[in-house]
Design a protein around this motif. Structure first.
Motif, PDB file in Angstrom:
ATOM      1  N   LEU A   5       0.874  -1.173   0.000  1.00 17.75           N
ATOM      2  CA  LEU A   5       0.000   0.000   0.000  1.00 17.75           C
ATOM      3  C   LEU A   5       0.907   1.218   0.000  1.00 17.75           C
ATOM      4  O   LEU A   5       1.702   1.408   0.922  1.00 17.75           O
ATOM      5  CB  LEU A   5      -0.917   0.000   1.224  1.00 17.75           C
ATOM      6  CG  LEU A   5      -1.832   1.212   1.361  1.00 17.75           C
ATOM      7  CD1 LEU A   5      -2.724   1.398   0.127  1.00 17.75           C
ATOM      8  CD2 LEU A   5      -2.683   1.101   2.622  1.00 17.75           C
ATOM      9  N   LEU A   6       0.803   2.018  -1.048  1.00 20.30           N
ATOM     10  CA  LEU A   6       1.633   3.210  -1.232  1.00 20.30           C
ATOM     11  C   LEU A   6       0.798   4.453  -0.968  1.00 20.30           C
ATOM     12  O   LEU A   6      -0.225   4.656  -1.615  1.00 20.30           O
ATOM     13  CB  LEU A   6       2.183   3.231  -2.666  1.00 20.30           C
ATOM     14  CG  LEU A   6       2.872   4.504  -3.138  1.00 20.30           C
ATOM     15  CD1 LEU A   6       4.120   4.804  -2.314  1.00 20.30           C
ATOM     16  CD2 LEU A   6       3.216   4.396  -4.621  1.00 20.30           C
ATOM     17  N   ALA A   7       1.229   5.269  -0.010  1.00 20.04           N
ATOM     18  CA  ALA A   7       0.569   6.544   0.285  1.00 20.04           C
ATOM     19  C   ALA A   7       1.563   7.661  -0.011  1.00 20.04           C
ATOM     20  O   ALA A   7       2.571   7.815   0.681  1.00 20.04           O
ATOM     21  CB  ALA A   7       0.115   6.593   1.738  1.00 20.04           C
ATOM     22  N   LEU A  48       3.220  -4.513   3.127  1.00 18.20           N
ATOM     23  CA  LEU A  48       4.060  -3.339   3.356  1.00 18.20           C
ATOM     24  C   LEU A  48       3.254  -2.069   3.170  1.00 18.20           C
ATOM     25  O   LEU A  48       2.517  -1.937   2.189  1.00 18.20           O
ATOM     26  CB  LEU A  48       5.241  -3.334   2.373  1.00 18.20           C
ATOM     27  CG  LEU A  48       6.137  -2.087   2.353  1.00 18.20           C
ATOM     28  CD1 LEU A  48       6.888  -1.906   3.670  1.00 18.20           C
ATOM     29  CD2 LEU A  48       7.125  -2.146   1.190  1.00 18.20           C
ATOM     30  N   LEU A  49       3.420  -1.143   4.112  1.00 19.90           N
ATOM     31  CA  LEU A  49       2.923   0.219   3.952  1.00 19.90           C
ATOM     32  C   LEU A  49       4.128   1.061   3.579  1.00 19.90           C
ATOM     33  O   LEU A  49       5.084   1.163   4.354  1.00 19.90           O
ATOM     34  CB  LEU A  49       2.296   0.729   5.252  1.00 19.90           C
ATOM     35  CG  LEU A  49       1.944   2.219   5.273  1.00 19.90           C
ATOM     36  CD1 LEU A  49       0.885   2.548   4.214  1.00 19.90           C
ATOM     37  CD2 LEU A  49       1.489   2.645   6.661  1.00 19.90           C
ATOM     38  N   PRO A  72      -0.841  -5.303  12.704  1.00 19.50           N
ATOM     39  CA  PRO A  72       0.443  -5.243  13.418  1.00 19.50           C
ATOM     40  C   PRO A  72       1.597  -5.994  12.755  1.00 19.50           C
ATOM     41  O   PRO A  72       2.753  -5.700  13.035  1.00 19.50           O
ATOM     42  CB  PRO A  72       0.119  -5.835  14.791  1.00 19.50           C
ATOM     43  CG  PRO A  72      -1.182  -6.521  14.656  1.00 19.50           C
ATOM     44  CD  PRO A  72      -1.890  -5.932  13.489  1.00 19.50           C
ATOM     45  N   ASN A  73       1.308  -6.935  11.876  1.00 14.67           N
ATOM     46  CA  ASN A  73       2.380  -7.683  11.212  1.00 14.67           C
ATOM     47  C   ASN A  73       2.848  -7.049   9.906  1.00 14.67           C
ATOM     48  O   ASN A  73       3.795  -7.534   9.293  1.00 14.67           O
ATOM     49  CB  ASN A  73       1.952  -9.123  10.963  1.00 14.67           C
ATOM     50  CG  ASN A  73       1.752  -9.868  12.270  1.00 14.67           C
ATOM     51  OD1 ASN A  73       2.477  -9.640  13.231  1.00 14.67           O
ATOM     52  ND2 ASN A  73       0.760 -10.731  12.307  1.00 14.67           N
ATOM     53  N   MET A  74       2.177  -5.993   9.474  1.00 18.01           N
ATOM     54  CA  MET A  74       2.554  -5.324   8.233  1.00 18.01           C
ATOM     55  C   MET A  74       3.833  -4.514   8.455  1.00 18.01           C
ATOM     56  O   MET A  74       3.996  -3.864   9.480  1.00 18.01           O
ATOM     57  CB  MET A  74       1.420  -4.398   7.768  1.00 18.01           C
ATOM     58  CG  MET A  74       1.712  -3.703   6.463  1.00 18.01           C
ATOM     59  SD  MET A  74       0.309  -2.694   5.903  1.00 18.01           S
ATOM     60  CE  MET A  74       0.100  -1.620   7.295  1.00 18.01           C
ATOM     61  N   ARG A  75       4.721  -4.573   7.504  1.00 22.47           N
ATOM     62  CA  ARG A  75       5.963  -3.802   7.598  1.00 22.47           C
ATOM     63  C   ARG A  75       5.709  -2.374   7.118  1.00 22.47           C
ATOM     64  O   ARG A  75       4.776  -2.119   6.374  1.00 22.47           O
ATOM     65  CB  ARG A  75       7.049  -4.463   6.766  1.00 22.47           C
ATOM     66  CG  ARG A  75       7.369  -5.832   7.323  1.00 22.47           C
ATOM     67  CD  ARG A  75       8.341  -6.562   6.475  1.00 22.47           C
ATOM     68  NE  ARG A  75       8.467  -7.918   6.979  1.00 22.47           N
ATOM     69  CZ  ARG A  75       9.538  -8.645   6.854  1.00 22.47           C
ATOM     70  NH1 ARG A  75      10.586  -8.173   6.228  1.00 22.47           N
ATOM     71  NH2 ARG A  75       9.570  -9.865   7.327  1.00 22.47           N
ATOM     72  N   VAL A  76       6.607  -1.469   7.528  1.00 24.47           N
ATOM     73  CA  VAL A  76       6.457  -0.052   7.199  1.00 24.47           C
ATOM     74  C   VAL A  76       7.770   0.492   6.673  1.00 24.47           C
ATOM     75  O   VAL A  76       8.832   0.227   7.235  1.00 24.47           O
ATOM     76  CB  VAL A  76       6.014   0.771   8.429  1.00 24.47           C
ATOM     77  CG1 VAL A  76       5.960   2.257   8.098  1.00 24.47           C
ATOM     78  CG2 VAL A  76       4.664   0.278   8.949  1.00 24.47           C
ATOM     79  N   VAL A 112      12.975  -2.830  -0.569  1.00 24.54           N
ATOM     80  CA  VAL A 112      11.768  -3.650  -0.437  1.00 24.54           C
ATOM     81  C   VAL A 112      12.148  -5.126  -0.557  1.00 24.54           C
ATOM     82  O   VAL A 112      11.695  -5.958   0.229  1.00 24.54           O
ATOM     83  CB  VAL A 112      10.691  -3.244  -1.458  1.00 24.54           C
ATOM     84  CG1 VAL A 112       9.507  -4.202  -1.418  1.00 24.54           C
ATOM     85  CG2 VAL A 112      10.220  -1.810  -1.204  1.00 24.54           C
ATOM     86  N   ASP A 113      12.999  -5.449  -1.539  1.00 26.40           N
ATOM     87  CA  ASP A 113      13.462  -6.832  -1.701  1.00 26.40           C
ATOM     88  C   ASP A 113      14.101  -7.335  -0.408  1.00 26.40           C
ATOM     89  O   ASP A 113      13.842  -8.453   0.037  1.00 26.40           O
ATOM     90  CB  ASP A 113      14.493  -6.939  -2.830  1.00 26.40           C
ATOM     91  CG  ASP A 113      13.894  -6.840  -4.226  1.00 26.40           C
ATOM     92  OD1 ASP A 113      12.645  -6.848  -4.354  1.00 26.40           O
ATOM     93  OD2 ASP A 113      14.675  -6.740  -5.185  1.00 26.40           O
TER      94      ASP A 113
END
Length: 124
Positions: A5-7, A48-49, A72-76, A112-113
């Motif tokens: 998710l790209l903001a 990923l955010l 909570p498990n999503m990376r940022v 990201v990789d």
């Protein structure tokens, strides 16, 4: 497939980043502000955010804090053009990464990789 998710509030930057990530095999959904990201986080699953820090309505730090409660498990990973922006310990999810603008697209894809231990980035 890893979902991102790209903001990012800058239209051309958002399109540029989304295209590069998609070409590298990632699934990307992009929004122009943090407040637009929240409903997606509540109804969809992302790995990923990737968020700009400085945005109108809701900055990337607040978005990441709210996202950490929802997923909570999503990376940022934060992207910012403001070198003076400092992240206070405890204000962001643990292990959040920061990438300062300007950066080469290859550097973004490599970061990201690395987060997901995927093969190296293709030529961009």
């Amino acid at each position: 497939m890893i979902r991102i998710l790209l903001a990012e509030d800058d239209d051309s930057m958002r399109e540029y980043l989304a295209r590069a990530l998609e070409r590298s095999g990632y699934s990307v959904k992009s929004v122009d502000r943090g407040t637009a990201a929240l409903p997606l986080l509540e109804h969809e699953s992302f790995d990923l955010l990737l968020t700009d820090i400085v945005m109108p309505e809701m900055d990337g730090i607040e978005l990441a804090q709210r996202a950490n409660v929802i997923a909570p498990n999503m990376r940022v990973m934060f992207i910012t053009g403001f070198a003076a922006v400092t992240l206070k310990p405890g204000s962001t999810p643990p292990d959040a990464k920061v990438l300062s603008k300007p950066f080469h697209l290859r550097d973004l894809v490599l970061e990201v990789d690395r987060m997901f231990q995927v093969g190296s980035a293709t030529e961009l």
